[in-house]
Motif scaffolding. Structure first.
Motif, PDB file in Angstrom:
ATOM      1  N   HIS A 609       0.825  -1.228   0.000  1.00 50.92           N
ATOM      2  CA  HIS A 609       0.000   0.000   0.000  1.00 50.92           C
ATOM      3  C   HIS A 609       0.851   1.265   0.000  1.00 50.92           C
ATOM      4  N   PHE A 610       2.131   1.128   0.328  1.00 50.90           N
ATOM      5  CA  PHE A 610       3.004   2.299   0.437  1.00 50.90           C
ATOM      6  C   PHE A 610       3.290   2.954  -0.912  1.00 50.90           C
ATOM      7  N   ILE A 611       3.001   2.265  -2.031  1.00 47.51           N
ATOM      8  CA  ILE A 611       3.407   2.839  -3.322  1.00 47.51           C
ATOM      9  C   ILE A 611       2.676   4.140  -3.630  1.00 47.51           C
ATOM     10  N   TYR A 612       1.474   4.333  -3.077  1.00 47.17           N
ATOM     11  CA  TYR A 612       0.755   5.571  -3.351  1.00 47.17           C
ATOM     12  C   TYR A 612       1.473   6.789  -2.773  1.00 47.17           C
ATOM     13  N   TRP A 613       2.332   6.555  -1.786  1.00 51.60           N
ATOM     14  CA  TRP A 613       3.107   7.657  -1.228  1.00 51.60           C
ATOM     15  C   TRP A 613       4.077   8.229  -2.257  1.00 51.60           C
ATOM     16  N   GLY A 614       4.290   7.483  -3.338  1.00 54.03           N
ATOM     17  CA  GLY A 614       5.193   7.971  -4.376  1.00 54.03           C
ATOM     18  C   GLY A 614       4.758   9.301  -4.964  1.00 54.03           C
ATOM     19  N   PHE A 615       3.433   9.486  -5.143  1.00 53.15           N
ATOM     20  CA  PHE A 615       2.944  10.765  -5.661  1.00 53.15           C
ATOM     21  C   PHE A 615       3.347  11.913  -4.736  1.00 53.15           C
ATOM     22  N   LEU A 616       3.145  11.704  -3.421  1.00 53.11           N
ATOM     23  CA  LEU A 616       3.457  12.767  -2.461  1.00 53.11           C
ATOM     24  C   LEU A 616       4.958  12.995  -2.360  1.00 53.11           C
ATOM     25  N   ILE A 617       5.726  11.902  -2.325  1.00 50.76           N
ATOM     26  CA  ILE A 617       7.184  12.039  -2.257  1.00 50.76           C
ATOM     27  C   ILE A 617       7.703  12.806  -3.464  1.00 50.76           C
ATOM     28  N   GLY A 618       7.223  12.412  -4.645  1.00 49.06           N
ATOM     29  CA  GLY A 618       7.654  13.090  -5.862  1.00 49.06           C
ATOM     30  C   GLY A 618       7.251  14.544  -5.901  1.00 49.06           C
ATOM     31  N   ALA A 619       6.092  14.852  -5.353  1.00 53.48           N
ATOM     32  CA  ALA A 619       5.630  16.238  -5.359  1.00 53.48           C
ATOM     33  C   ALA A 619       6.401  17.109  -4.372  1.00 53.48           C
ATOM     34  N   ILE A 620       6.841  16.527  -3.261  1.00 53.27           N
ATOM     35  CA  ILE A 620       7.482  17.316  -2.212  1.00 53.27           C
ATOM     36  C   ILE A 620       8.966  17.558  -2.484  1.00 53.27           C
ATOM     37  N   LEU A 621       9.664  16.561  -2.994  1.00 53.15           N
ATOM     38  CA  LEU A 621      11.118  16.687  -3.145  1.00 53.15           C
ATOM     39  C   LEU A 621      11.541  17.905  -3.969  1.00 53.15           C
ATOM     40  N   PRO A 622      10.931  18.203  -5.138  1.00 49.06           N
ATOM     41  CA  PRO A 622      11.326  19.408  -5.872  1.00 49.06           C
ATOM     42  C   PRO A 622      11.024  20.691  -5.113  1.00 49.06           C
ATOM     43  N   VAL A 623       9.980  20.682  -4.267  1.00 46.01           N
ATOM     44  CA  VAL A 623       9.674  21.871  -3.451  1.00 46.01           C
ATOM     45  C   VAL A 623      10.797  22.111  -2.457  1.00 46.01           C
ATOM     46  N   ILE A 624      11.291  21.027  -1.843  1.00 44.27           N
ATOM     47  CA  ILE A 624      12.430  21.148  -0.922  1.00 44.27           C
ATOM     48  C   ILE A 624      13.648  21.696  -1.665  1.00 44.27           C
ATOM     49  N   GLN A 625      13.877  21.204  -2.864  1.00 44.44           N
ATOM     50  CA  GLN A 625      14.991  21.716  -3.674  1.00 44.44           C
ATOM     51  C   GLN A 625      14.819  23.203  -3.973  1.00 44.44           C
ATOM     52  N   TRP A 626      13.594  23.595  -4.280  1.00 41.74           N
ATOM     53  CA  TRP A 626      13.320  25.006  -4.587  1.00 41.74           C
ATOM     54  C   TRP A 626      13.595  25.886  -3.380  1.00 41.74           C
ATOM     55  N   VAL A 627      13.202  25.415  -2.189  1.00 41.31           N
ATOM     56  CA  VAL A 627      13.468  26.168  -0.956  1.00 41.31           C
ATOM     57  C   VAL A 627      14.972  26.273  -0.726  1.00 41.31           C
ATOM     58  N   LEU A 628      15.682  25.190  -0.947  1.00 39.97           N
ATOM     59  CA  LEU A 628      17.137  25.215  -0.788  1.00 39.97           C
ATOM     60  C   LEU A 628      17.797  26.159  -1.786  1.00 39.97           C
ATOM     61  N   THR A 629      17.223  26.247  -2.975  1.00 42.67           N
ATOM     62  CA  THR A 629      17.750  27.173  -3.975  1.00 42.67           C
ATOM     63  C   THR A 629      17.632  28.613  -3.502  1.00 42.67           C
ATOM     64  N   LYS A 630      16.511  28.937  -2.855  1.00 37.78           N
ATOM     65  CA  LYS A 630      16.325  30.286  -2.329  1.00 37.78           C
ATOM     66  C   LYS A 630      17.277  30.567  -1.175  1.00 37.78           C
ATOM     67  N   LYS A 631      17.549  29.538  -0.376  1.00 39.86           N
ATOM     68  CA  LYS A 631      18.412  29.722   0.788  1.00 39.86           C
ATOM     69  C   LYS A 631      19.888  29.672   0.418  1.00 39.86           C
ATOM     70  N   PHE A 632      20.223  28.807  -0.532  1.00 40.17           N
ATOM     71  CA  PHE A 632      21.612  28.662  -0.979  1.00 40.17           C
ATOM     72  C   PHE A 632      21.673  28.837  -2.493  1.00 40.17           C
ATOM     73  N   PRO A 633      21.547  30.054  -2.982  1.00 38.26           N
ATOM     74  CA  PRO A 633      21.458  30.284  -4.437  1.00 38.26           C
ATOM     75  C   PRO A 633      22.712  29.906  -5.210  1.00 38.26           C
ATOM     76  N   SER A 634      23.840  29.766  -4.529  1.00 41.59           N
ATOM     77  CA  SER A 634      25.081  29.425  -5.242  1.00 41.59           C
ATOM     78  C   SER A 634      25.095  27.968  -5.699  1.00 41.59           C
ATOM     79  N   VAL A 635      24.223  27.140  -5.125  1.00 46.67           N
ATOM     80  CA  VAL A 635      24.139  25.725  -5.484  1.00 46.67           C
ATOM     81  C   VAL A 635      22.987  25.535  -6.459  1.00 46.67           C
ATOM     82  N   LYS A 636      23.259  24.856  -7.559  1.00 49.37           N
ATOM     83  CA  LYS A 636      22.220  24.627  -8.576  1.00 49.37           C
ATOM     84  C   LYS A 636      21.431  23.367  -8.216  1.00 49.37           C
ATOM     85  N   TRP A 637      20.485  23.517  -7.280  1.00 50.11           N
ATOM     86  CA  TRP A 637      19.722  22.373  -6.805  1.00 50.11           C
ATOM     87  C   TRP A 637      18.832  21.787  -7.895  1.00 50.11           C
ATOM     88  N   SER A 638      18.409  22.619  -8.836  1.00 47.10           N
ATOM     89  CA  SER A 638      17.501  22.129  -9.881  1.00 47.10           C
ATOM     90  C   SER A 638      18.165  21.098 -10.779  1.00 47.10           C
TER      91      SER A 638
END
Length: 757
Positions: A609-638
């Motif tokens: 049943h855990f496979i449905y969490w894949g949608f949420l995991i996939g949706a959240i990880l790029p948001v975390i990267q985007w936040v890190l980009t704002k905090k550490f702009p010198s690193v190309k998180w994208s």
């Protein structure tokens, strides 16, 4: 995404090499996109005829060849590639020869005057041949459904029904393109990045003096260089494909303990084996020429996903027997199993109409799958979710500005302006095509008992309509976008549970309507760049799709009739070359989403049943990267694209994890070392060398099937004698080894590594 910027940079670097038309700084009007300005010339010759007798002959010939080749490799362990660069080069040589030799006499038929040879072989004619062929040179998606029904259900619908299914799924999206071309083709911002490579190629070849005078190594011409390396690869491929199959599965670590269950699961790469850790291959069709020119970052992220999934996560699961991994006796298998590890046979629990018999299923007990196959679905959901949020987070503002500019702008793209001298395809043509294909689709699903009711088909078409426009904008602007195969199967699984054929059919129509629409729109954009009359484009695309459909079907029937035991999994091919891996993966997902249903397989009571969490995991990880980009702009998180990593993690759902080390080596040599330190050499040789090697390898496979494996006649069969690199016993059971790779004990008579009893 980063691929777009990589391509822009590569276009700048290759501008001089490709000899495209350079523009003066004082040019009054040009494209808004820099890469387009560098690659696409602002010239046109309306007198050039695109749709000629030569077009019909060459498009038909290459469409047949491409459709047959791709369908052949559909059933093979290693995937060959019918290169469009081969078509471009070969059609140029044949076309110029025909222009020199065909009679120039004019003929009149029903008041229409034409000539077999209207003049020199021109660039528009050449490009139209490539476009028509590309519509045919593939394995139509409907071949998955037809081959699975034939192999797994022993249910073959007749030729007419099969052709209707293939053609309607291939052409339904073409009708949608007419309504969307205003938004996804006409605006200059809708670049469709892969088309620019073709523009460079065609313009380089037809810059006649430069092309003819361009010399390769040893003073060879472009064409001689291609045919020498193509022929060399054609001859070389006989070694791993016929004389020494062990060179395809060179699992050298496994030789240390060939009868150890754990070594087999971790280091074998043959069908039914394991993760192929550190395995090598010397079969070019398993490596592929795309490693020589695909963006380095894209490849490295994909390979990182493969290594993470199969070299790190899988060993942890296997060695600790998580989710009873060892009970299935197939480390990486897309098949379903009963809880005791025996293979699930769907036919025993089906009604005569191929729907699931709930009572019989309950009597036989619940069904499960290998842990790695379950994780494939998790990774796929992560990829889909991350693709959307990655685009929104890192390209959303740019896309929105571009989209608004494209829709509201009164400044028409210069290339679209230049196309106004040619009659446009009337909207009614597309409307009639769409209505006709939709009507034939409903007729097909109702008449040929595909389990999908007509309103289910309309729902699949509605999904395609809703998502084709936004996803098409992503693909046109950024170069990437998600597919609809997972979503369509999931929705159909809830709507029509217990109907495996309905699920496969729903997926085929819903997914392909969008995919084929995007394919036509991309080619329409290439037509704009090349200034090909739109009506010629319309006809060429449809002709290629229809020719390809016919020969996909013919080759499928021939191969299934000859190789059925190997393809349905009842007998293992001693050479390991015929596996039916592609239809078996499709069948596995069809069983999960269709016959059994996602509610049963992935519901709360399921261990997966855990496979449905894949949608949420996939949706959240790029948001975390985007936040890190704002905090550490010198690193190309994208640059750490989760979609590409997850795509690599789910790349081998049927095992056959071959070509990883060698493919990665080719990638690093070509895309890092040569591209960085020998850029001129890379620009001059890479694309043509890739095309030559892929074409030679593909031709070898087709030749072997036709003349040595019974493709043309059952008597044309040659069995290579058993020797060191092609080891098998007279009984064909390969005792004491499981396969030619000498990795694994026949009959699962292991000396060590099994679970303690």
């Amino acid at each position: 995404m980063s691929e777009k910027h990589d391509f822009e940079n590569s276009c700048v670097e290759k501008a001089d090499i490709a000899d495209e038309v350079s523009l003066e700084e004082t040019e009054p009007e040009n494209s808004k996109i820099e890469a387009v300005r560098l690659v696409v010339p602002l010239t046109d010759d309306p007198s050039l005829i695109a749709m000629t007798f030569r077009f019909w002959v060459l498009t038909t010939f290459f469409s047949i060849l491409g459709a047959a080749t791709e369908q052949y490799y559909f059933f093979r362990a290693s995937k060959g590639n019918f290169s469009i660069y081969f078509v471009n080069l070969a059609s140029y040589g044949i076309g110029t020869f025909m222009a020199r030799t065909l009679p120039t006499k004019k003929w009149t038929v029903f008041g229409h005057t034409f000539s077999l040879n209207p003049g020199p072989f021109n660039i528009k004619e050449h490009a139209l041949i490539g476009i028509g062929t590309s519509a045919a040179a593939g394995s139509a998606y409907a071949m998955y459904t037809l081959s699975v029904m034939d192999l797994m259900l022993q249910h073959r619908i007749n030729a007419l029904g099969s052709m209707l299914l293939i053609i309607t799924t291939q052409c339904l999206g073409y009708g949608m393109a007419g309504a969307l071309r205003k938004y996804l083709v006409y605006p200059g911002e809708m670049v469709w990045w892969p088309t620019l490579v073709q523009v460079v190629f065609y313009n380089a070849m037809h810059n006649t003096d430069e092309f003819r005078n361009k010399k390769m190594i040893r003073g060879w011409s472009y064409m001689k260089y291609f045919w020498v390396f193509c022929g060399g690869m054609f001859l070389y491929q006989f070694i791993p494909q016929l004389f020494a199959p062990m060179l395809m599965y060179f699992d050298w670590i496994c030789w240390i303990k060939p009868f150890d269950y754990n070594y087999w699961a971790l280091f074998s790469s043959m069908a039914g084996g394991g993760a192929g850790i550190l395995s090598l291959t010397f079969d070019w069709s398993a490596i592929g020429g795309s490693n020589m020119w695909m963006p380095l970052s894209t490849q490295l992220l994909g390979y990182a996903g493969v290594i993470l999934s199969y070299w790190i996560i899988f060993p942890i699961i296997w060695l600790n027997n998580i989710y009873d991994a060892k009970i299935f006796k197939a480390a990486l298998s897309p098949s379903l199993f009963y809880m005791n590890g025996t293979r699930f046979k769907i036919n025993s629990v089906l009604n005569p109409d191929f729907t699931l018999n709930e009572e019989k299923y309950a009597a036989n007990g619940p069904v499960t799958m290998t842990p790695m196959y379950a994780l494939i679905f998790l990774y796929s959901f992560i990829a889909l979710g991350s693709c959307v949020t990655h685009i929104l987070c890192f390209h959303g503002a740019e896309m929105w500005r571009t989209w608004k500019s494209a829709i509201k702008s009164t400044d028409e793209d210069i290339h679209q302006k230049m196309m106004k001298i040619y009659p446009e395809v009337p909207q009614m043509w597309y409307a009639i095509l769409y209505v006709a294909m939709l009507a034939l689709s409903m007729l097909t699903v109702e008449v040929y008992d595909l389990q999908l009711p007509w309103y289910g088909l309309l729902f699949a078409a509605a999904i395609a309509w809703c998502l084709t426009l936004p996803i098409g904008a992503m693909v046109a602007i950024t170069g990437t976008g998600p597919g609809l195969n997972v979503i369509t199967q999931l929705l159909c699984g809830f709507l029509f549970p217990g109907k495996v054929i309905a699920n496969m059919t729903f997926k085929c129509y819903g997914y392909m309507a969008m995919w084929q629409c995007h394919k036509l729109l991309e080619d329409l954009k290439l037509g704009v760049y090349m200034k090909i009359p739109p009506r010629a484009m319309f006809v060429a695309q449809l002709w290629g799709a229809c020719v390809g459909a016919v020969f996909n079907y013919i080759v499928m029937i021939i191969i299934i009739d000859i190789k059925r035991p190997f393809l349905d999994g009842s007998v293992q091919d001693p050479s390991g070359l015929w596996t039916g891996a592609s239809p078996q993966v499709y069948w596995g997902s069809g069983l999960i989403y269709g016959a059994l249903g996602p509610a049963r397989m992935f519901g709360k009571s399921s261990q997966y049943h855990f496979i449905y969490w894949g949608f949420l995991i996939g949706a959240i990880l790029p948001v975390i990267q985007w936040v890190l980009t704002k905090k550490f702009p010198s690193v190309k998180w994208s640059a750490l694209n989760i979609t590409l990593i997850a795509g690599g993690m789910s790349l081998y759902p049927a095992g056959l994890v071959i070509g990883v080390i060698c493919g990665l080596a080719v990638c690093i040599i070509w895309q890092w070392w040569l591209f960085r330190y020998h850029k001129n050499w890379w620009s001059k040789y890479t694309f043509i060398l890739s095309a030559a090697l892929d074409t030679g390898a593909a031709f070898t496979g087709l030749f072997l099937f036709l003349f040595l494996q019974g493709g043309l006649h059952p008597k044309l069969v040659f069995n290579m004698p058993s020797w060191l690199m092609n080891y098998y016993t007279p009984e064909n059971d390969n005792a004491p080894y499981l396969g030619v790779n000498r990795c694994g004990a026949a009959g699962h008579q292991w000396q060590s590594g099994m679970l303690e009893k």
